[in-house]
Write an enzyme that holds these catalytic residues in place. Structure first.
Site, mmCIF file in Angstrom:
data_model
loop_
_atom_site.group_PDB
_atom_site.id
_atom_site.type_symbol
_atom_site.label_atom_id
_atom_site.label_comp_id
_atom_site.label_asym_id
_atom_site.label_seq_id
_atom_site.Cartn_x
_atom_site.Cartn_y
_atom_site.Cartn_z
ATOM 1 N N ARG A 137 -6.037 16.271 3.556
ATOM 2 C CA ARG A 137 -4.975 15.283 3.823
ATOM 3 C C ARG A 137 -3.633 15.812 3.299
ATOM 4 O O ARG A 137 -2.847 15.079 2.730
ATOM 5 C CB ARG A 137 -5.302 13.932 3.181
ATOM 6 C CG ARG A 137 -4.668 12.767 3.913
ATOM 7 C CD ARG A 137 -4.778 11.466 3.144
ATOM 8 N NE ARG A 137 -4.215 10.373 3.924
ATOM 9 C CZ ARG A 137 -3.769 9.236 3.420
ATOM 10 N NH1 ARG A 137 -3.828 9.010 2.131
ATOM 11 N NH2 ARG A 137 -3.288 8.306 4.198
ATOM 12 N N LYS A 185 -4.016 -1.008 -6.768
ATOM 13 C CA LYS A 185 -5.052 -0.330 -5.979
ATOM 14 C C LYS A 185 -4.913 1.158 -6.296
ATOM 15 O O LYS A 185 -3.923 1.784 -5.912
ATOM 16 C CB LYS A 185 -4.834 -0.597 -4.495
ATOM 17 C CG LYS A 185 -5.817 0.129 -3.586
ATOM 18 C CD LYS A 185 -5.564 -0.273 -2.134
ATOM 19 C CE LYS A 185 -6.378 0.541 -1.148
ATOM 20 N NZ LYS A 185 -6.018 0.231 0.248
ATOM 21 N N TRP A 186 -5.900 1.693 -6.986
ATOM 22 C CA TRP A 186 -5.861 3.100 -7.428
ATOM 23 C C TRP A 186 -6.685 3.913 -6.446
ATOM 24 O O TRP A 186 -7.906 3.856 -6.459
ATOM 25 C CB TRP A 186 -6.436 3.186 -8.833
ATOM 26 C CG TRP A 186 -6.531 4.534 -9.464
ATOM 27 C CD1 TRP A 186 -6.825 5.720 -8.865
ATOM 28 C CD2 TRP A 186 -6.367 4.836 -10.850
ATOM 29 N NE1 TRP A 186 -6.857 6.728 -9.782
ATOM 30 C CE2 TRP A 186 -6.575 6.210 -11.018
ATOM 31 C CE3 TRP A 186 -6.083 4.063 -11.980
ATOM 32 C CZ2 TRP A 186 -6.517 6.835 -12.262
ATOM 33 C CZ3 TRP A 186 -6.026 4.687 -13.203
ATOM 34 C CH2 TRP A 186 -6.225 6.053 -13.333
ATOM 35 N N ASP A 187 -5.990 4.653 -5.619
ATOM 36 C CA ASP A 187 -6.633 5.398 -4.540
ATOM 37 C C ASP A 187 -6.874 6.847 -4.975
ATOM 38 O O ASP A 187 -6.291 7.323 -5.959
ATOM 39 C CB ASP A 187 -5.691 5.354 -3.325
ATOM 40 C CG ASP A 187 -6.412 5.516 -1.998
ATOM 41 O OD1 ASP A 187 -7.590 5.890 -1.994
ATOM 42 O OD2 ASP A 187 -5.756 5.278 -0.956
ATOM 43 N N MET A 188 -7.693 7.572 -4.248
ATOM 44 C CA MET A 188 -7.950 8.988 -4.526
ATOM 45 C C MET A 188 -8.569 9.558 -3.245
ATOM 46 O O MET A 188 -9.665 9.198 -2.892
ATOM 47 C CB MET A 188 -8.911 9.118 -5.709
ATOM 48 C CG MET A 188 -8.993 10.510 -6.293
ATOM 49 S SD MET A 188 -9.846 11.674 -5.237
ATOM 50 C CE MET A 188 -11.509 11.033 -5.263
ATOM 51 N N ASN A 189 -7.789 10.414 -2.579
ATOM 52 C CA ASN A 189 -8.156 10.735 -1.204
ATOM 53 C C ASN A 189 -8.570 12.170 -0.923
ATOM 54 O O ASN A 189 -8.358 12.665 0.182
ATOM 55 C CB ASN A 189 -6.994 10.359 -0.284
ATOM 56 C CG ASN A 189 -6.894 8.859 -0.122
ATOM 57 O OD1 ASN A 189 -7.834 8.218 0.315
ATOM 58 N ND2 ASN A 189 -5.767 8.286 -0.501
ATOM 59 N N ASP A 227 0.844 -1.208 0.000
ATOM 60 C CA ASP A 227 0.000 0.000 0.000
ATOM 61 C C ASP A 227 0.872 1.249 0.000
ATOM 62 O O ASP A 227 2.057 1.223 -0.376
ATOM 63 C CB ASP A 227 -0.963 -0.066 1.206
ATOM 64 C CG ASP A 227 -2.282 0.635 0.939
ATOM 65 O OD1 ASP A 227 -2.319 1.872 1.050
ATOM 66 O OD2 ASP A 227 -3.276 -0.040 0.611
ATOM 67 N N ASP A 228 0.326 2.347 0.437
ATOM 68 C CA ASP A 228 0.942 3.675 0.408
ATOM 69 C C ASP A 228 2.314 3.678 1.107
ATOM 70 O O ASP A 228 2.521 2.957 2.082
ATOM 71 C CB ASP A 228 -0.022 4.613 1.155
ATOM 72 C CG ASP A 228 0.260 6.061 0.873
ATOM 73 O OD1 ASP A 228 1.239 6.355 0.190
ATOM 74 O OD2 ASP A 228 -0.528 6.903 1.359
ATOM 75 N N ASP A 237 -13.012 2.364 4.398
ATOM 76 C CA ASP A 237 -11.851 2.282 5.283
ATOM 77 C C ASP A 237 -12.233 1.700 6.631
ATOM 78 O O ASP A 237 -11.364 1.390 7.439
ATOM 79 C CB ASP A 237 -11.257 3.678 5.499
ATOM 80 C CG ASP A 237 -10.217 4.000 4.440
ATOM 81 O OD1 ASP A 237 -9.814 3.087 3.706
ATOM 82 O OD2 ASP A 237 -9.825 5.178 4.348
HETATM 83 C C1 DGJ Z 1 -7.019 5.441 1.880
HETATM 84 C C2 DGJ Z 1 -7.390 4.025 1.579
HETATM 85 O O1 DGJ Z 1 -8.765 3.857 1.689
HETATM 86 C C3 DGJ Z 1 -6.619 3.094 2.521
HETATM 87 O O2 DGJ Z 1 -7.008 1.770 2.298
HETATM 88 C C4 DGJ Z 1 -5.151 3.282 2.285
HETATM 89 O O3 DGJ Z 1 -4.805 2.841 1.008
HETATM 90 C C5 DGJ Z 1 -4.775 4.732 2.480
HETATM 91 N N1 DGJ Z 1 -5.591 5.608 1.703
HETATM 92 C C6 DGJ Z 1 -3.337 4.955 2.117
HETATM 93 O O4 DGJ Z 1 -2.992 6.270 2.174
#
Ligand code: DGJ
Length: 740
Positions: A445, A478-482, A368-369, A550
């Site tokens: 964030r 796993k393509w995330d976007m926060n 992961d990250d 999450d």
């Molecule tokens: C948010 C994701 O939902 C988590 O599972 C994890 O990948 C974090 N970001 C990592 O920064």
């Protein structure tokens, strides 16, 4: 299945064995909806369904002695300003400032199958026999533009898919100020509106309200995504509709950006549903020869209650929205290191975790990250898609090789649309952020949104990430976007085009997804957005699974997965067993329940297995064996039925039954334990009444007929729940048909 045009009565009938949609070309050339609902026999003339009486303050839109008022007509694509005082589906501002339009029927085309939508995700067909499409072309002669309304009916599903597009042929530019994907009208208001609402960590709770006169709506204005707060979906159900019986009309928008889903009830009890891109921040100039295409809306009709609606969405989305290698395959059992290490890892630590995962039977390790740039916390590094060799001396190439040599596949986390100001990417390209020059750039964030409405930004990210993917052995992304968008503004666009920024951003995201999924057809993509803020059909076209939330607590996950199942198939829901005390709720739930919930999803682990006891490791091994045996049934082949709602009481239950009804897996979960509790039964669903099943749970085996199991049910074994810890205990049942 058919699309029929009755020339004499100027009536279209779109129908299959389940559903009818009847349209009529009115005297003023616009399109009326005469009926949408359960299938009715085809015939030439349905004109009696047009209702018209003289009313006070009625604005008539045809010359006397005729009588036609848009305010009282159920329309296919209403506009404002010609006598209809409800909300319009289309607003076009013209050079002279007027917003009055008059699109009249010009022609139509009926063809087999369904055409793709340019630049947008869409449900597809694999052969012409599966579906038929009607496109009605309307024309406004003053602005010289065509409006094309599209309807696809599927042969095997109670589904009609709609979209609209506009083609500008005139010389003076026009500006779209709002364009919905579809508008649908019903003659009465005796419905409840269902929506999936929530927030981070509690996404997609089912909310229901009775319709009232006036407007009720949900929306996302988050820019980057459909949001954790509201899902691009609504349904209308009759008040007495249950999970298993009664009428429901579902509307699901295949789009991942800002949306509006609105129900307007007139004071004459007519109900108008509209869904599409939200007009806030949207303004789209069209010059001669340019076209605008709306996303599509998938409309499902069910007379078999909410489960009936959900099963239609599940089948359609699993087989005709998801694509590629993984569409028809059970998913690998993975272990993700996020909750095991967060940012704090070394290659040695990762290999230790992966080794243990391999020992218990995990198939895919996901990093992961934290693997790139100076990403040691969430203040820095996003945008720098090169490996951090302090943590991973041999790079991703070396790590992925070592993991593969252990016999595991390797997966990697990315967050391609974002940048931290503390990154080389930002220092080199400070003007790539979405944001207004000379104004504060809000952060979330500690990160900012890269302007994916600009092709050169997307190209840069594409080049950076393909370099990593090409030199490593990567089987999963796993393509995330926060974060959500703020200060929506494109620094390189002209003022008159700023209203395009948010939609173009989403088109840029879709473009990058298209390029990566085409270049790497073997890779399994999972989307993620602070958990489940982008759980929508738009992304499902590119990624066949999504991190559901999450919140990995097994108790909370029952609600989240139950709500998500209203529209989205089980196989799309990322679901992991995590450590206790849970990192979000600090709650302890039994290991068995954590797996019993995650089985009804993609299934994986999100913890360091080295920290478990030997007994727990043995349990994990059994869980993985169980999932390997049943995942094809649960994820690919079975139909999912909700049995007990976590939103209505202390218990949750659901079941997946194979298409031929010979196999099933069911689960019952309780929240808090009860002392001296009342009797309670597990009543199964979806079984064949006459088949004899062998049902197994804990140490029990029972032989019983399908009708016994569904109508008499099995008493809940309180002692078994007590032994498993009481609170948050659960029971898993397997059912196999046996010879009588
Ligand atoms: C948010 C994701 O939902 C988590 O599972 C994890 O990948 C974090 N970001 C990592 O920064």
């Amino acid at each position: 299945m058919a699309v029929i045009f009755h020339e004499n009565t100027q009536t279209f009938h779109i129908y299959n064995q389940y559903v009818s949609d009847i349209l009529y070309i009115m005297q003023n050339g616009q399109i009326e909806n005469l009926y949408y609902g359960r299938v009715i026999n085809d015939k030439e003339d349905f004109s009696y369904l047009h209702e018209e009486v003289m009313r006070s303050q009625m604005s008539v839109c045809i010359p006397e002695p005729g009588l036609l008022s848009m305010h009282y007509v159920k329309q296919e694509y209403p506009v404002y300003g010609t006598g209809d005082y409800r909300s319009p589906a289309l607003t076009i501002r013209q050079k002279n400032g007027s917003e009055i339009v008059d699109f009249k029927y010009e022609s139509h085309e009926i063809f087999s199958g369904k055409r793709p939508l340019k630049g947008l995700p869409a449900v597809y067909t694999e052969s012409g026999e599966e579906a038929e499409t009607l496109e009605i072309k309307l024309h406004d002669s003053v602005i010289n533009a065509d409006l094309i309304l599209s309807y696809t009916i599927f042969r095997d599903y109670p589904v009609i898919i709609r979209n609209a597009r506009i083609l500008h042929k005139g010389t003076a530019e026009i500006r779209l100020e709002g364009m919905m994907s579809a508008s649908v009208e019903f003659p009465d208001m005796d419905y409840e509106m269902l929506q999936l609402s929530g927030a981070w960590g509690r996404e997609r709770y089912i909310k229901t309200r009775k319709l009232e006169m006036g407007i009720q709506s949900i929306q996302s204005l988050c820019g980057t995504c459909s949001s954790a707060e509201q899902n691009p979906f609504l349904a209308l159900k009759r008040p007495d509709t249950t999970e298993d019986a009664g009428e429901v009309f579902g509307f699901s928008l295949v789009y991942s950006g800002n949306f509006l889903a609105q129900v307007e009830v007139s004071t004459f009890d007519m109900t108008r549903v509209m869904i599409g891109i939200h007009e806030q921040g949207f303004s789209w100039e069209l010059n001669c020869g340019e076209e605008f295409q709306t996303p599509e809306v998938v409309m499902v009709y069910s007379d078999k209650g909410l489960n009936g609606m959900s099963q239609t969405y599940h089948r359609l989305y699993r087989t005709r929205l998801m694509r590629g290698k993984w569409r028809d395959s059970a998913r690998p059992i993975l272990l993700n290191n996020w909750e095991a290490t967060y940012f704090d890892f070394t290659e040695e630590k990762i290999l230790q975790i992966a080794k243990k995962a391999k020992e218990v039977g995990v198939e895919l390790f996901v990093l992961d990250d934290g693997w790139f740039g100076t990403r040691n916390d969430d203040y820095q590094g996003l945008g720098d898609w090169f490996v951090n060799t302090d943590k991973l001396p041999d790079g991703i190439a070396g790590l992925s090789r070592k993991i593969e040599e252990m016999g595991l596949k390797f997966g990697l986390w990315v967050e391609l649309e974002m940048v931290n100001k503390n990154s080389d990417c930002y220092r080199e390209h400070p003007d790539w952020l979405i944001g207004v020059p000379d104004r504060f750039e809000s952060f979330a964030r500690h990160q900012h949104v890269l302007d994916f409405s600009r092709p050169e930004v997307v190209d840069y990210i594409y080049d950076a990430i393909t370099k990593i993917l090409d030199e490593s052995r990567i089987s999963y992304i796993k393509w995330d976007m926060n974060r959500y968008m703020t200060e929506p503004f494109c620094r390189t666009e002209k003022p008159e085009n700023q209203g395009k920024t948010m939609h173009k951003y989403i088109l840029g995201v879709y473009d990058l997804y298209s390029r990566l999924t085409e270049r790497y057809p073997e890779i399994l993509f999972e989307s993620c957005s602070s958990g489940g803020a982008r759980f929508d059909p738009g992304l499902m076209y590119y990624t066949p699974q999504t991190w559901t939330s999450d919140d990995s607590d097994a108790g909370e996950r029952q609600k989240i997965q139950y709500g998500t199942s209203l529209v989205y198939p089980i196989v799309s829901m990322g679901a992991h067993v995590s450590a206790v005390p849970n990192h979000q709720l600090f709650r302890k739930t039994p290991l068995s329940t954590r797996a019993n919930v995650a089985y009804f999803g993609t299934f994986g682990y999100e913890l360091d297995l080295n920290l478990l006891s030997e007994a727990e490791i043995e349990e994990v091994k059994e869980q993985i064996c169980f999932m390997k045996k049943y995942r094809h049934l649960i994820q690919v082949e079975g139909d999912f039925y909700r049995i007990r709602s976590p939103f209505k009481g202390n218990e949750t239950a659901w079941i997946v039954v194979s298409r031929d009804k010979t196999q099933a897996v069911a689960a019952f979960y309780q929240r808090l334990n009860k002392v001296n509790a009342s009797w309670l039964r597990m009543n199964f669903k979806g079984l064949d009444e006459k088949m004899l099943y062998e049902v197994k749970w804990d140490d029990h085996i029972l032989r019983a007929y399908g009708n016994e199991l569904m109508y008499a049910g099995i008493p809940i074994d309180r002692e078994a729940l007590n032994k498993k810890g009481g609170d948050f205990a659960s029971i898993l049942y397997t059912l196999e048909a046996v010879q009588q």
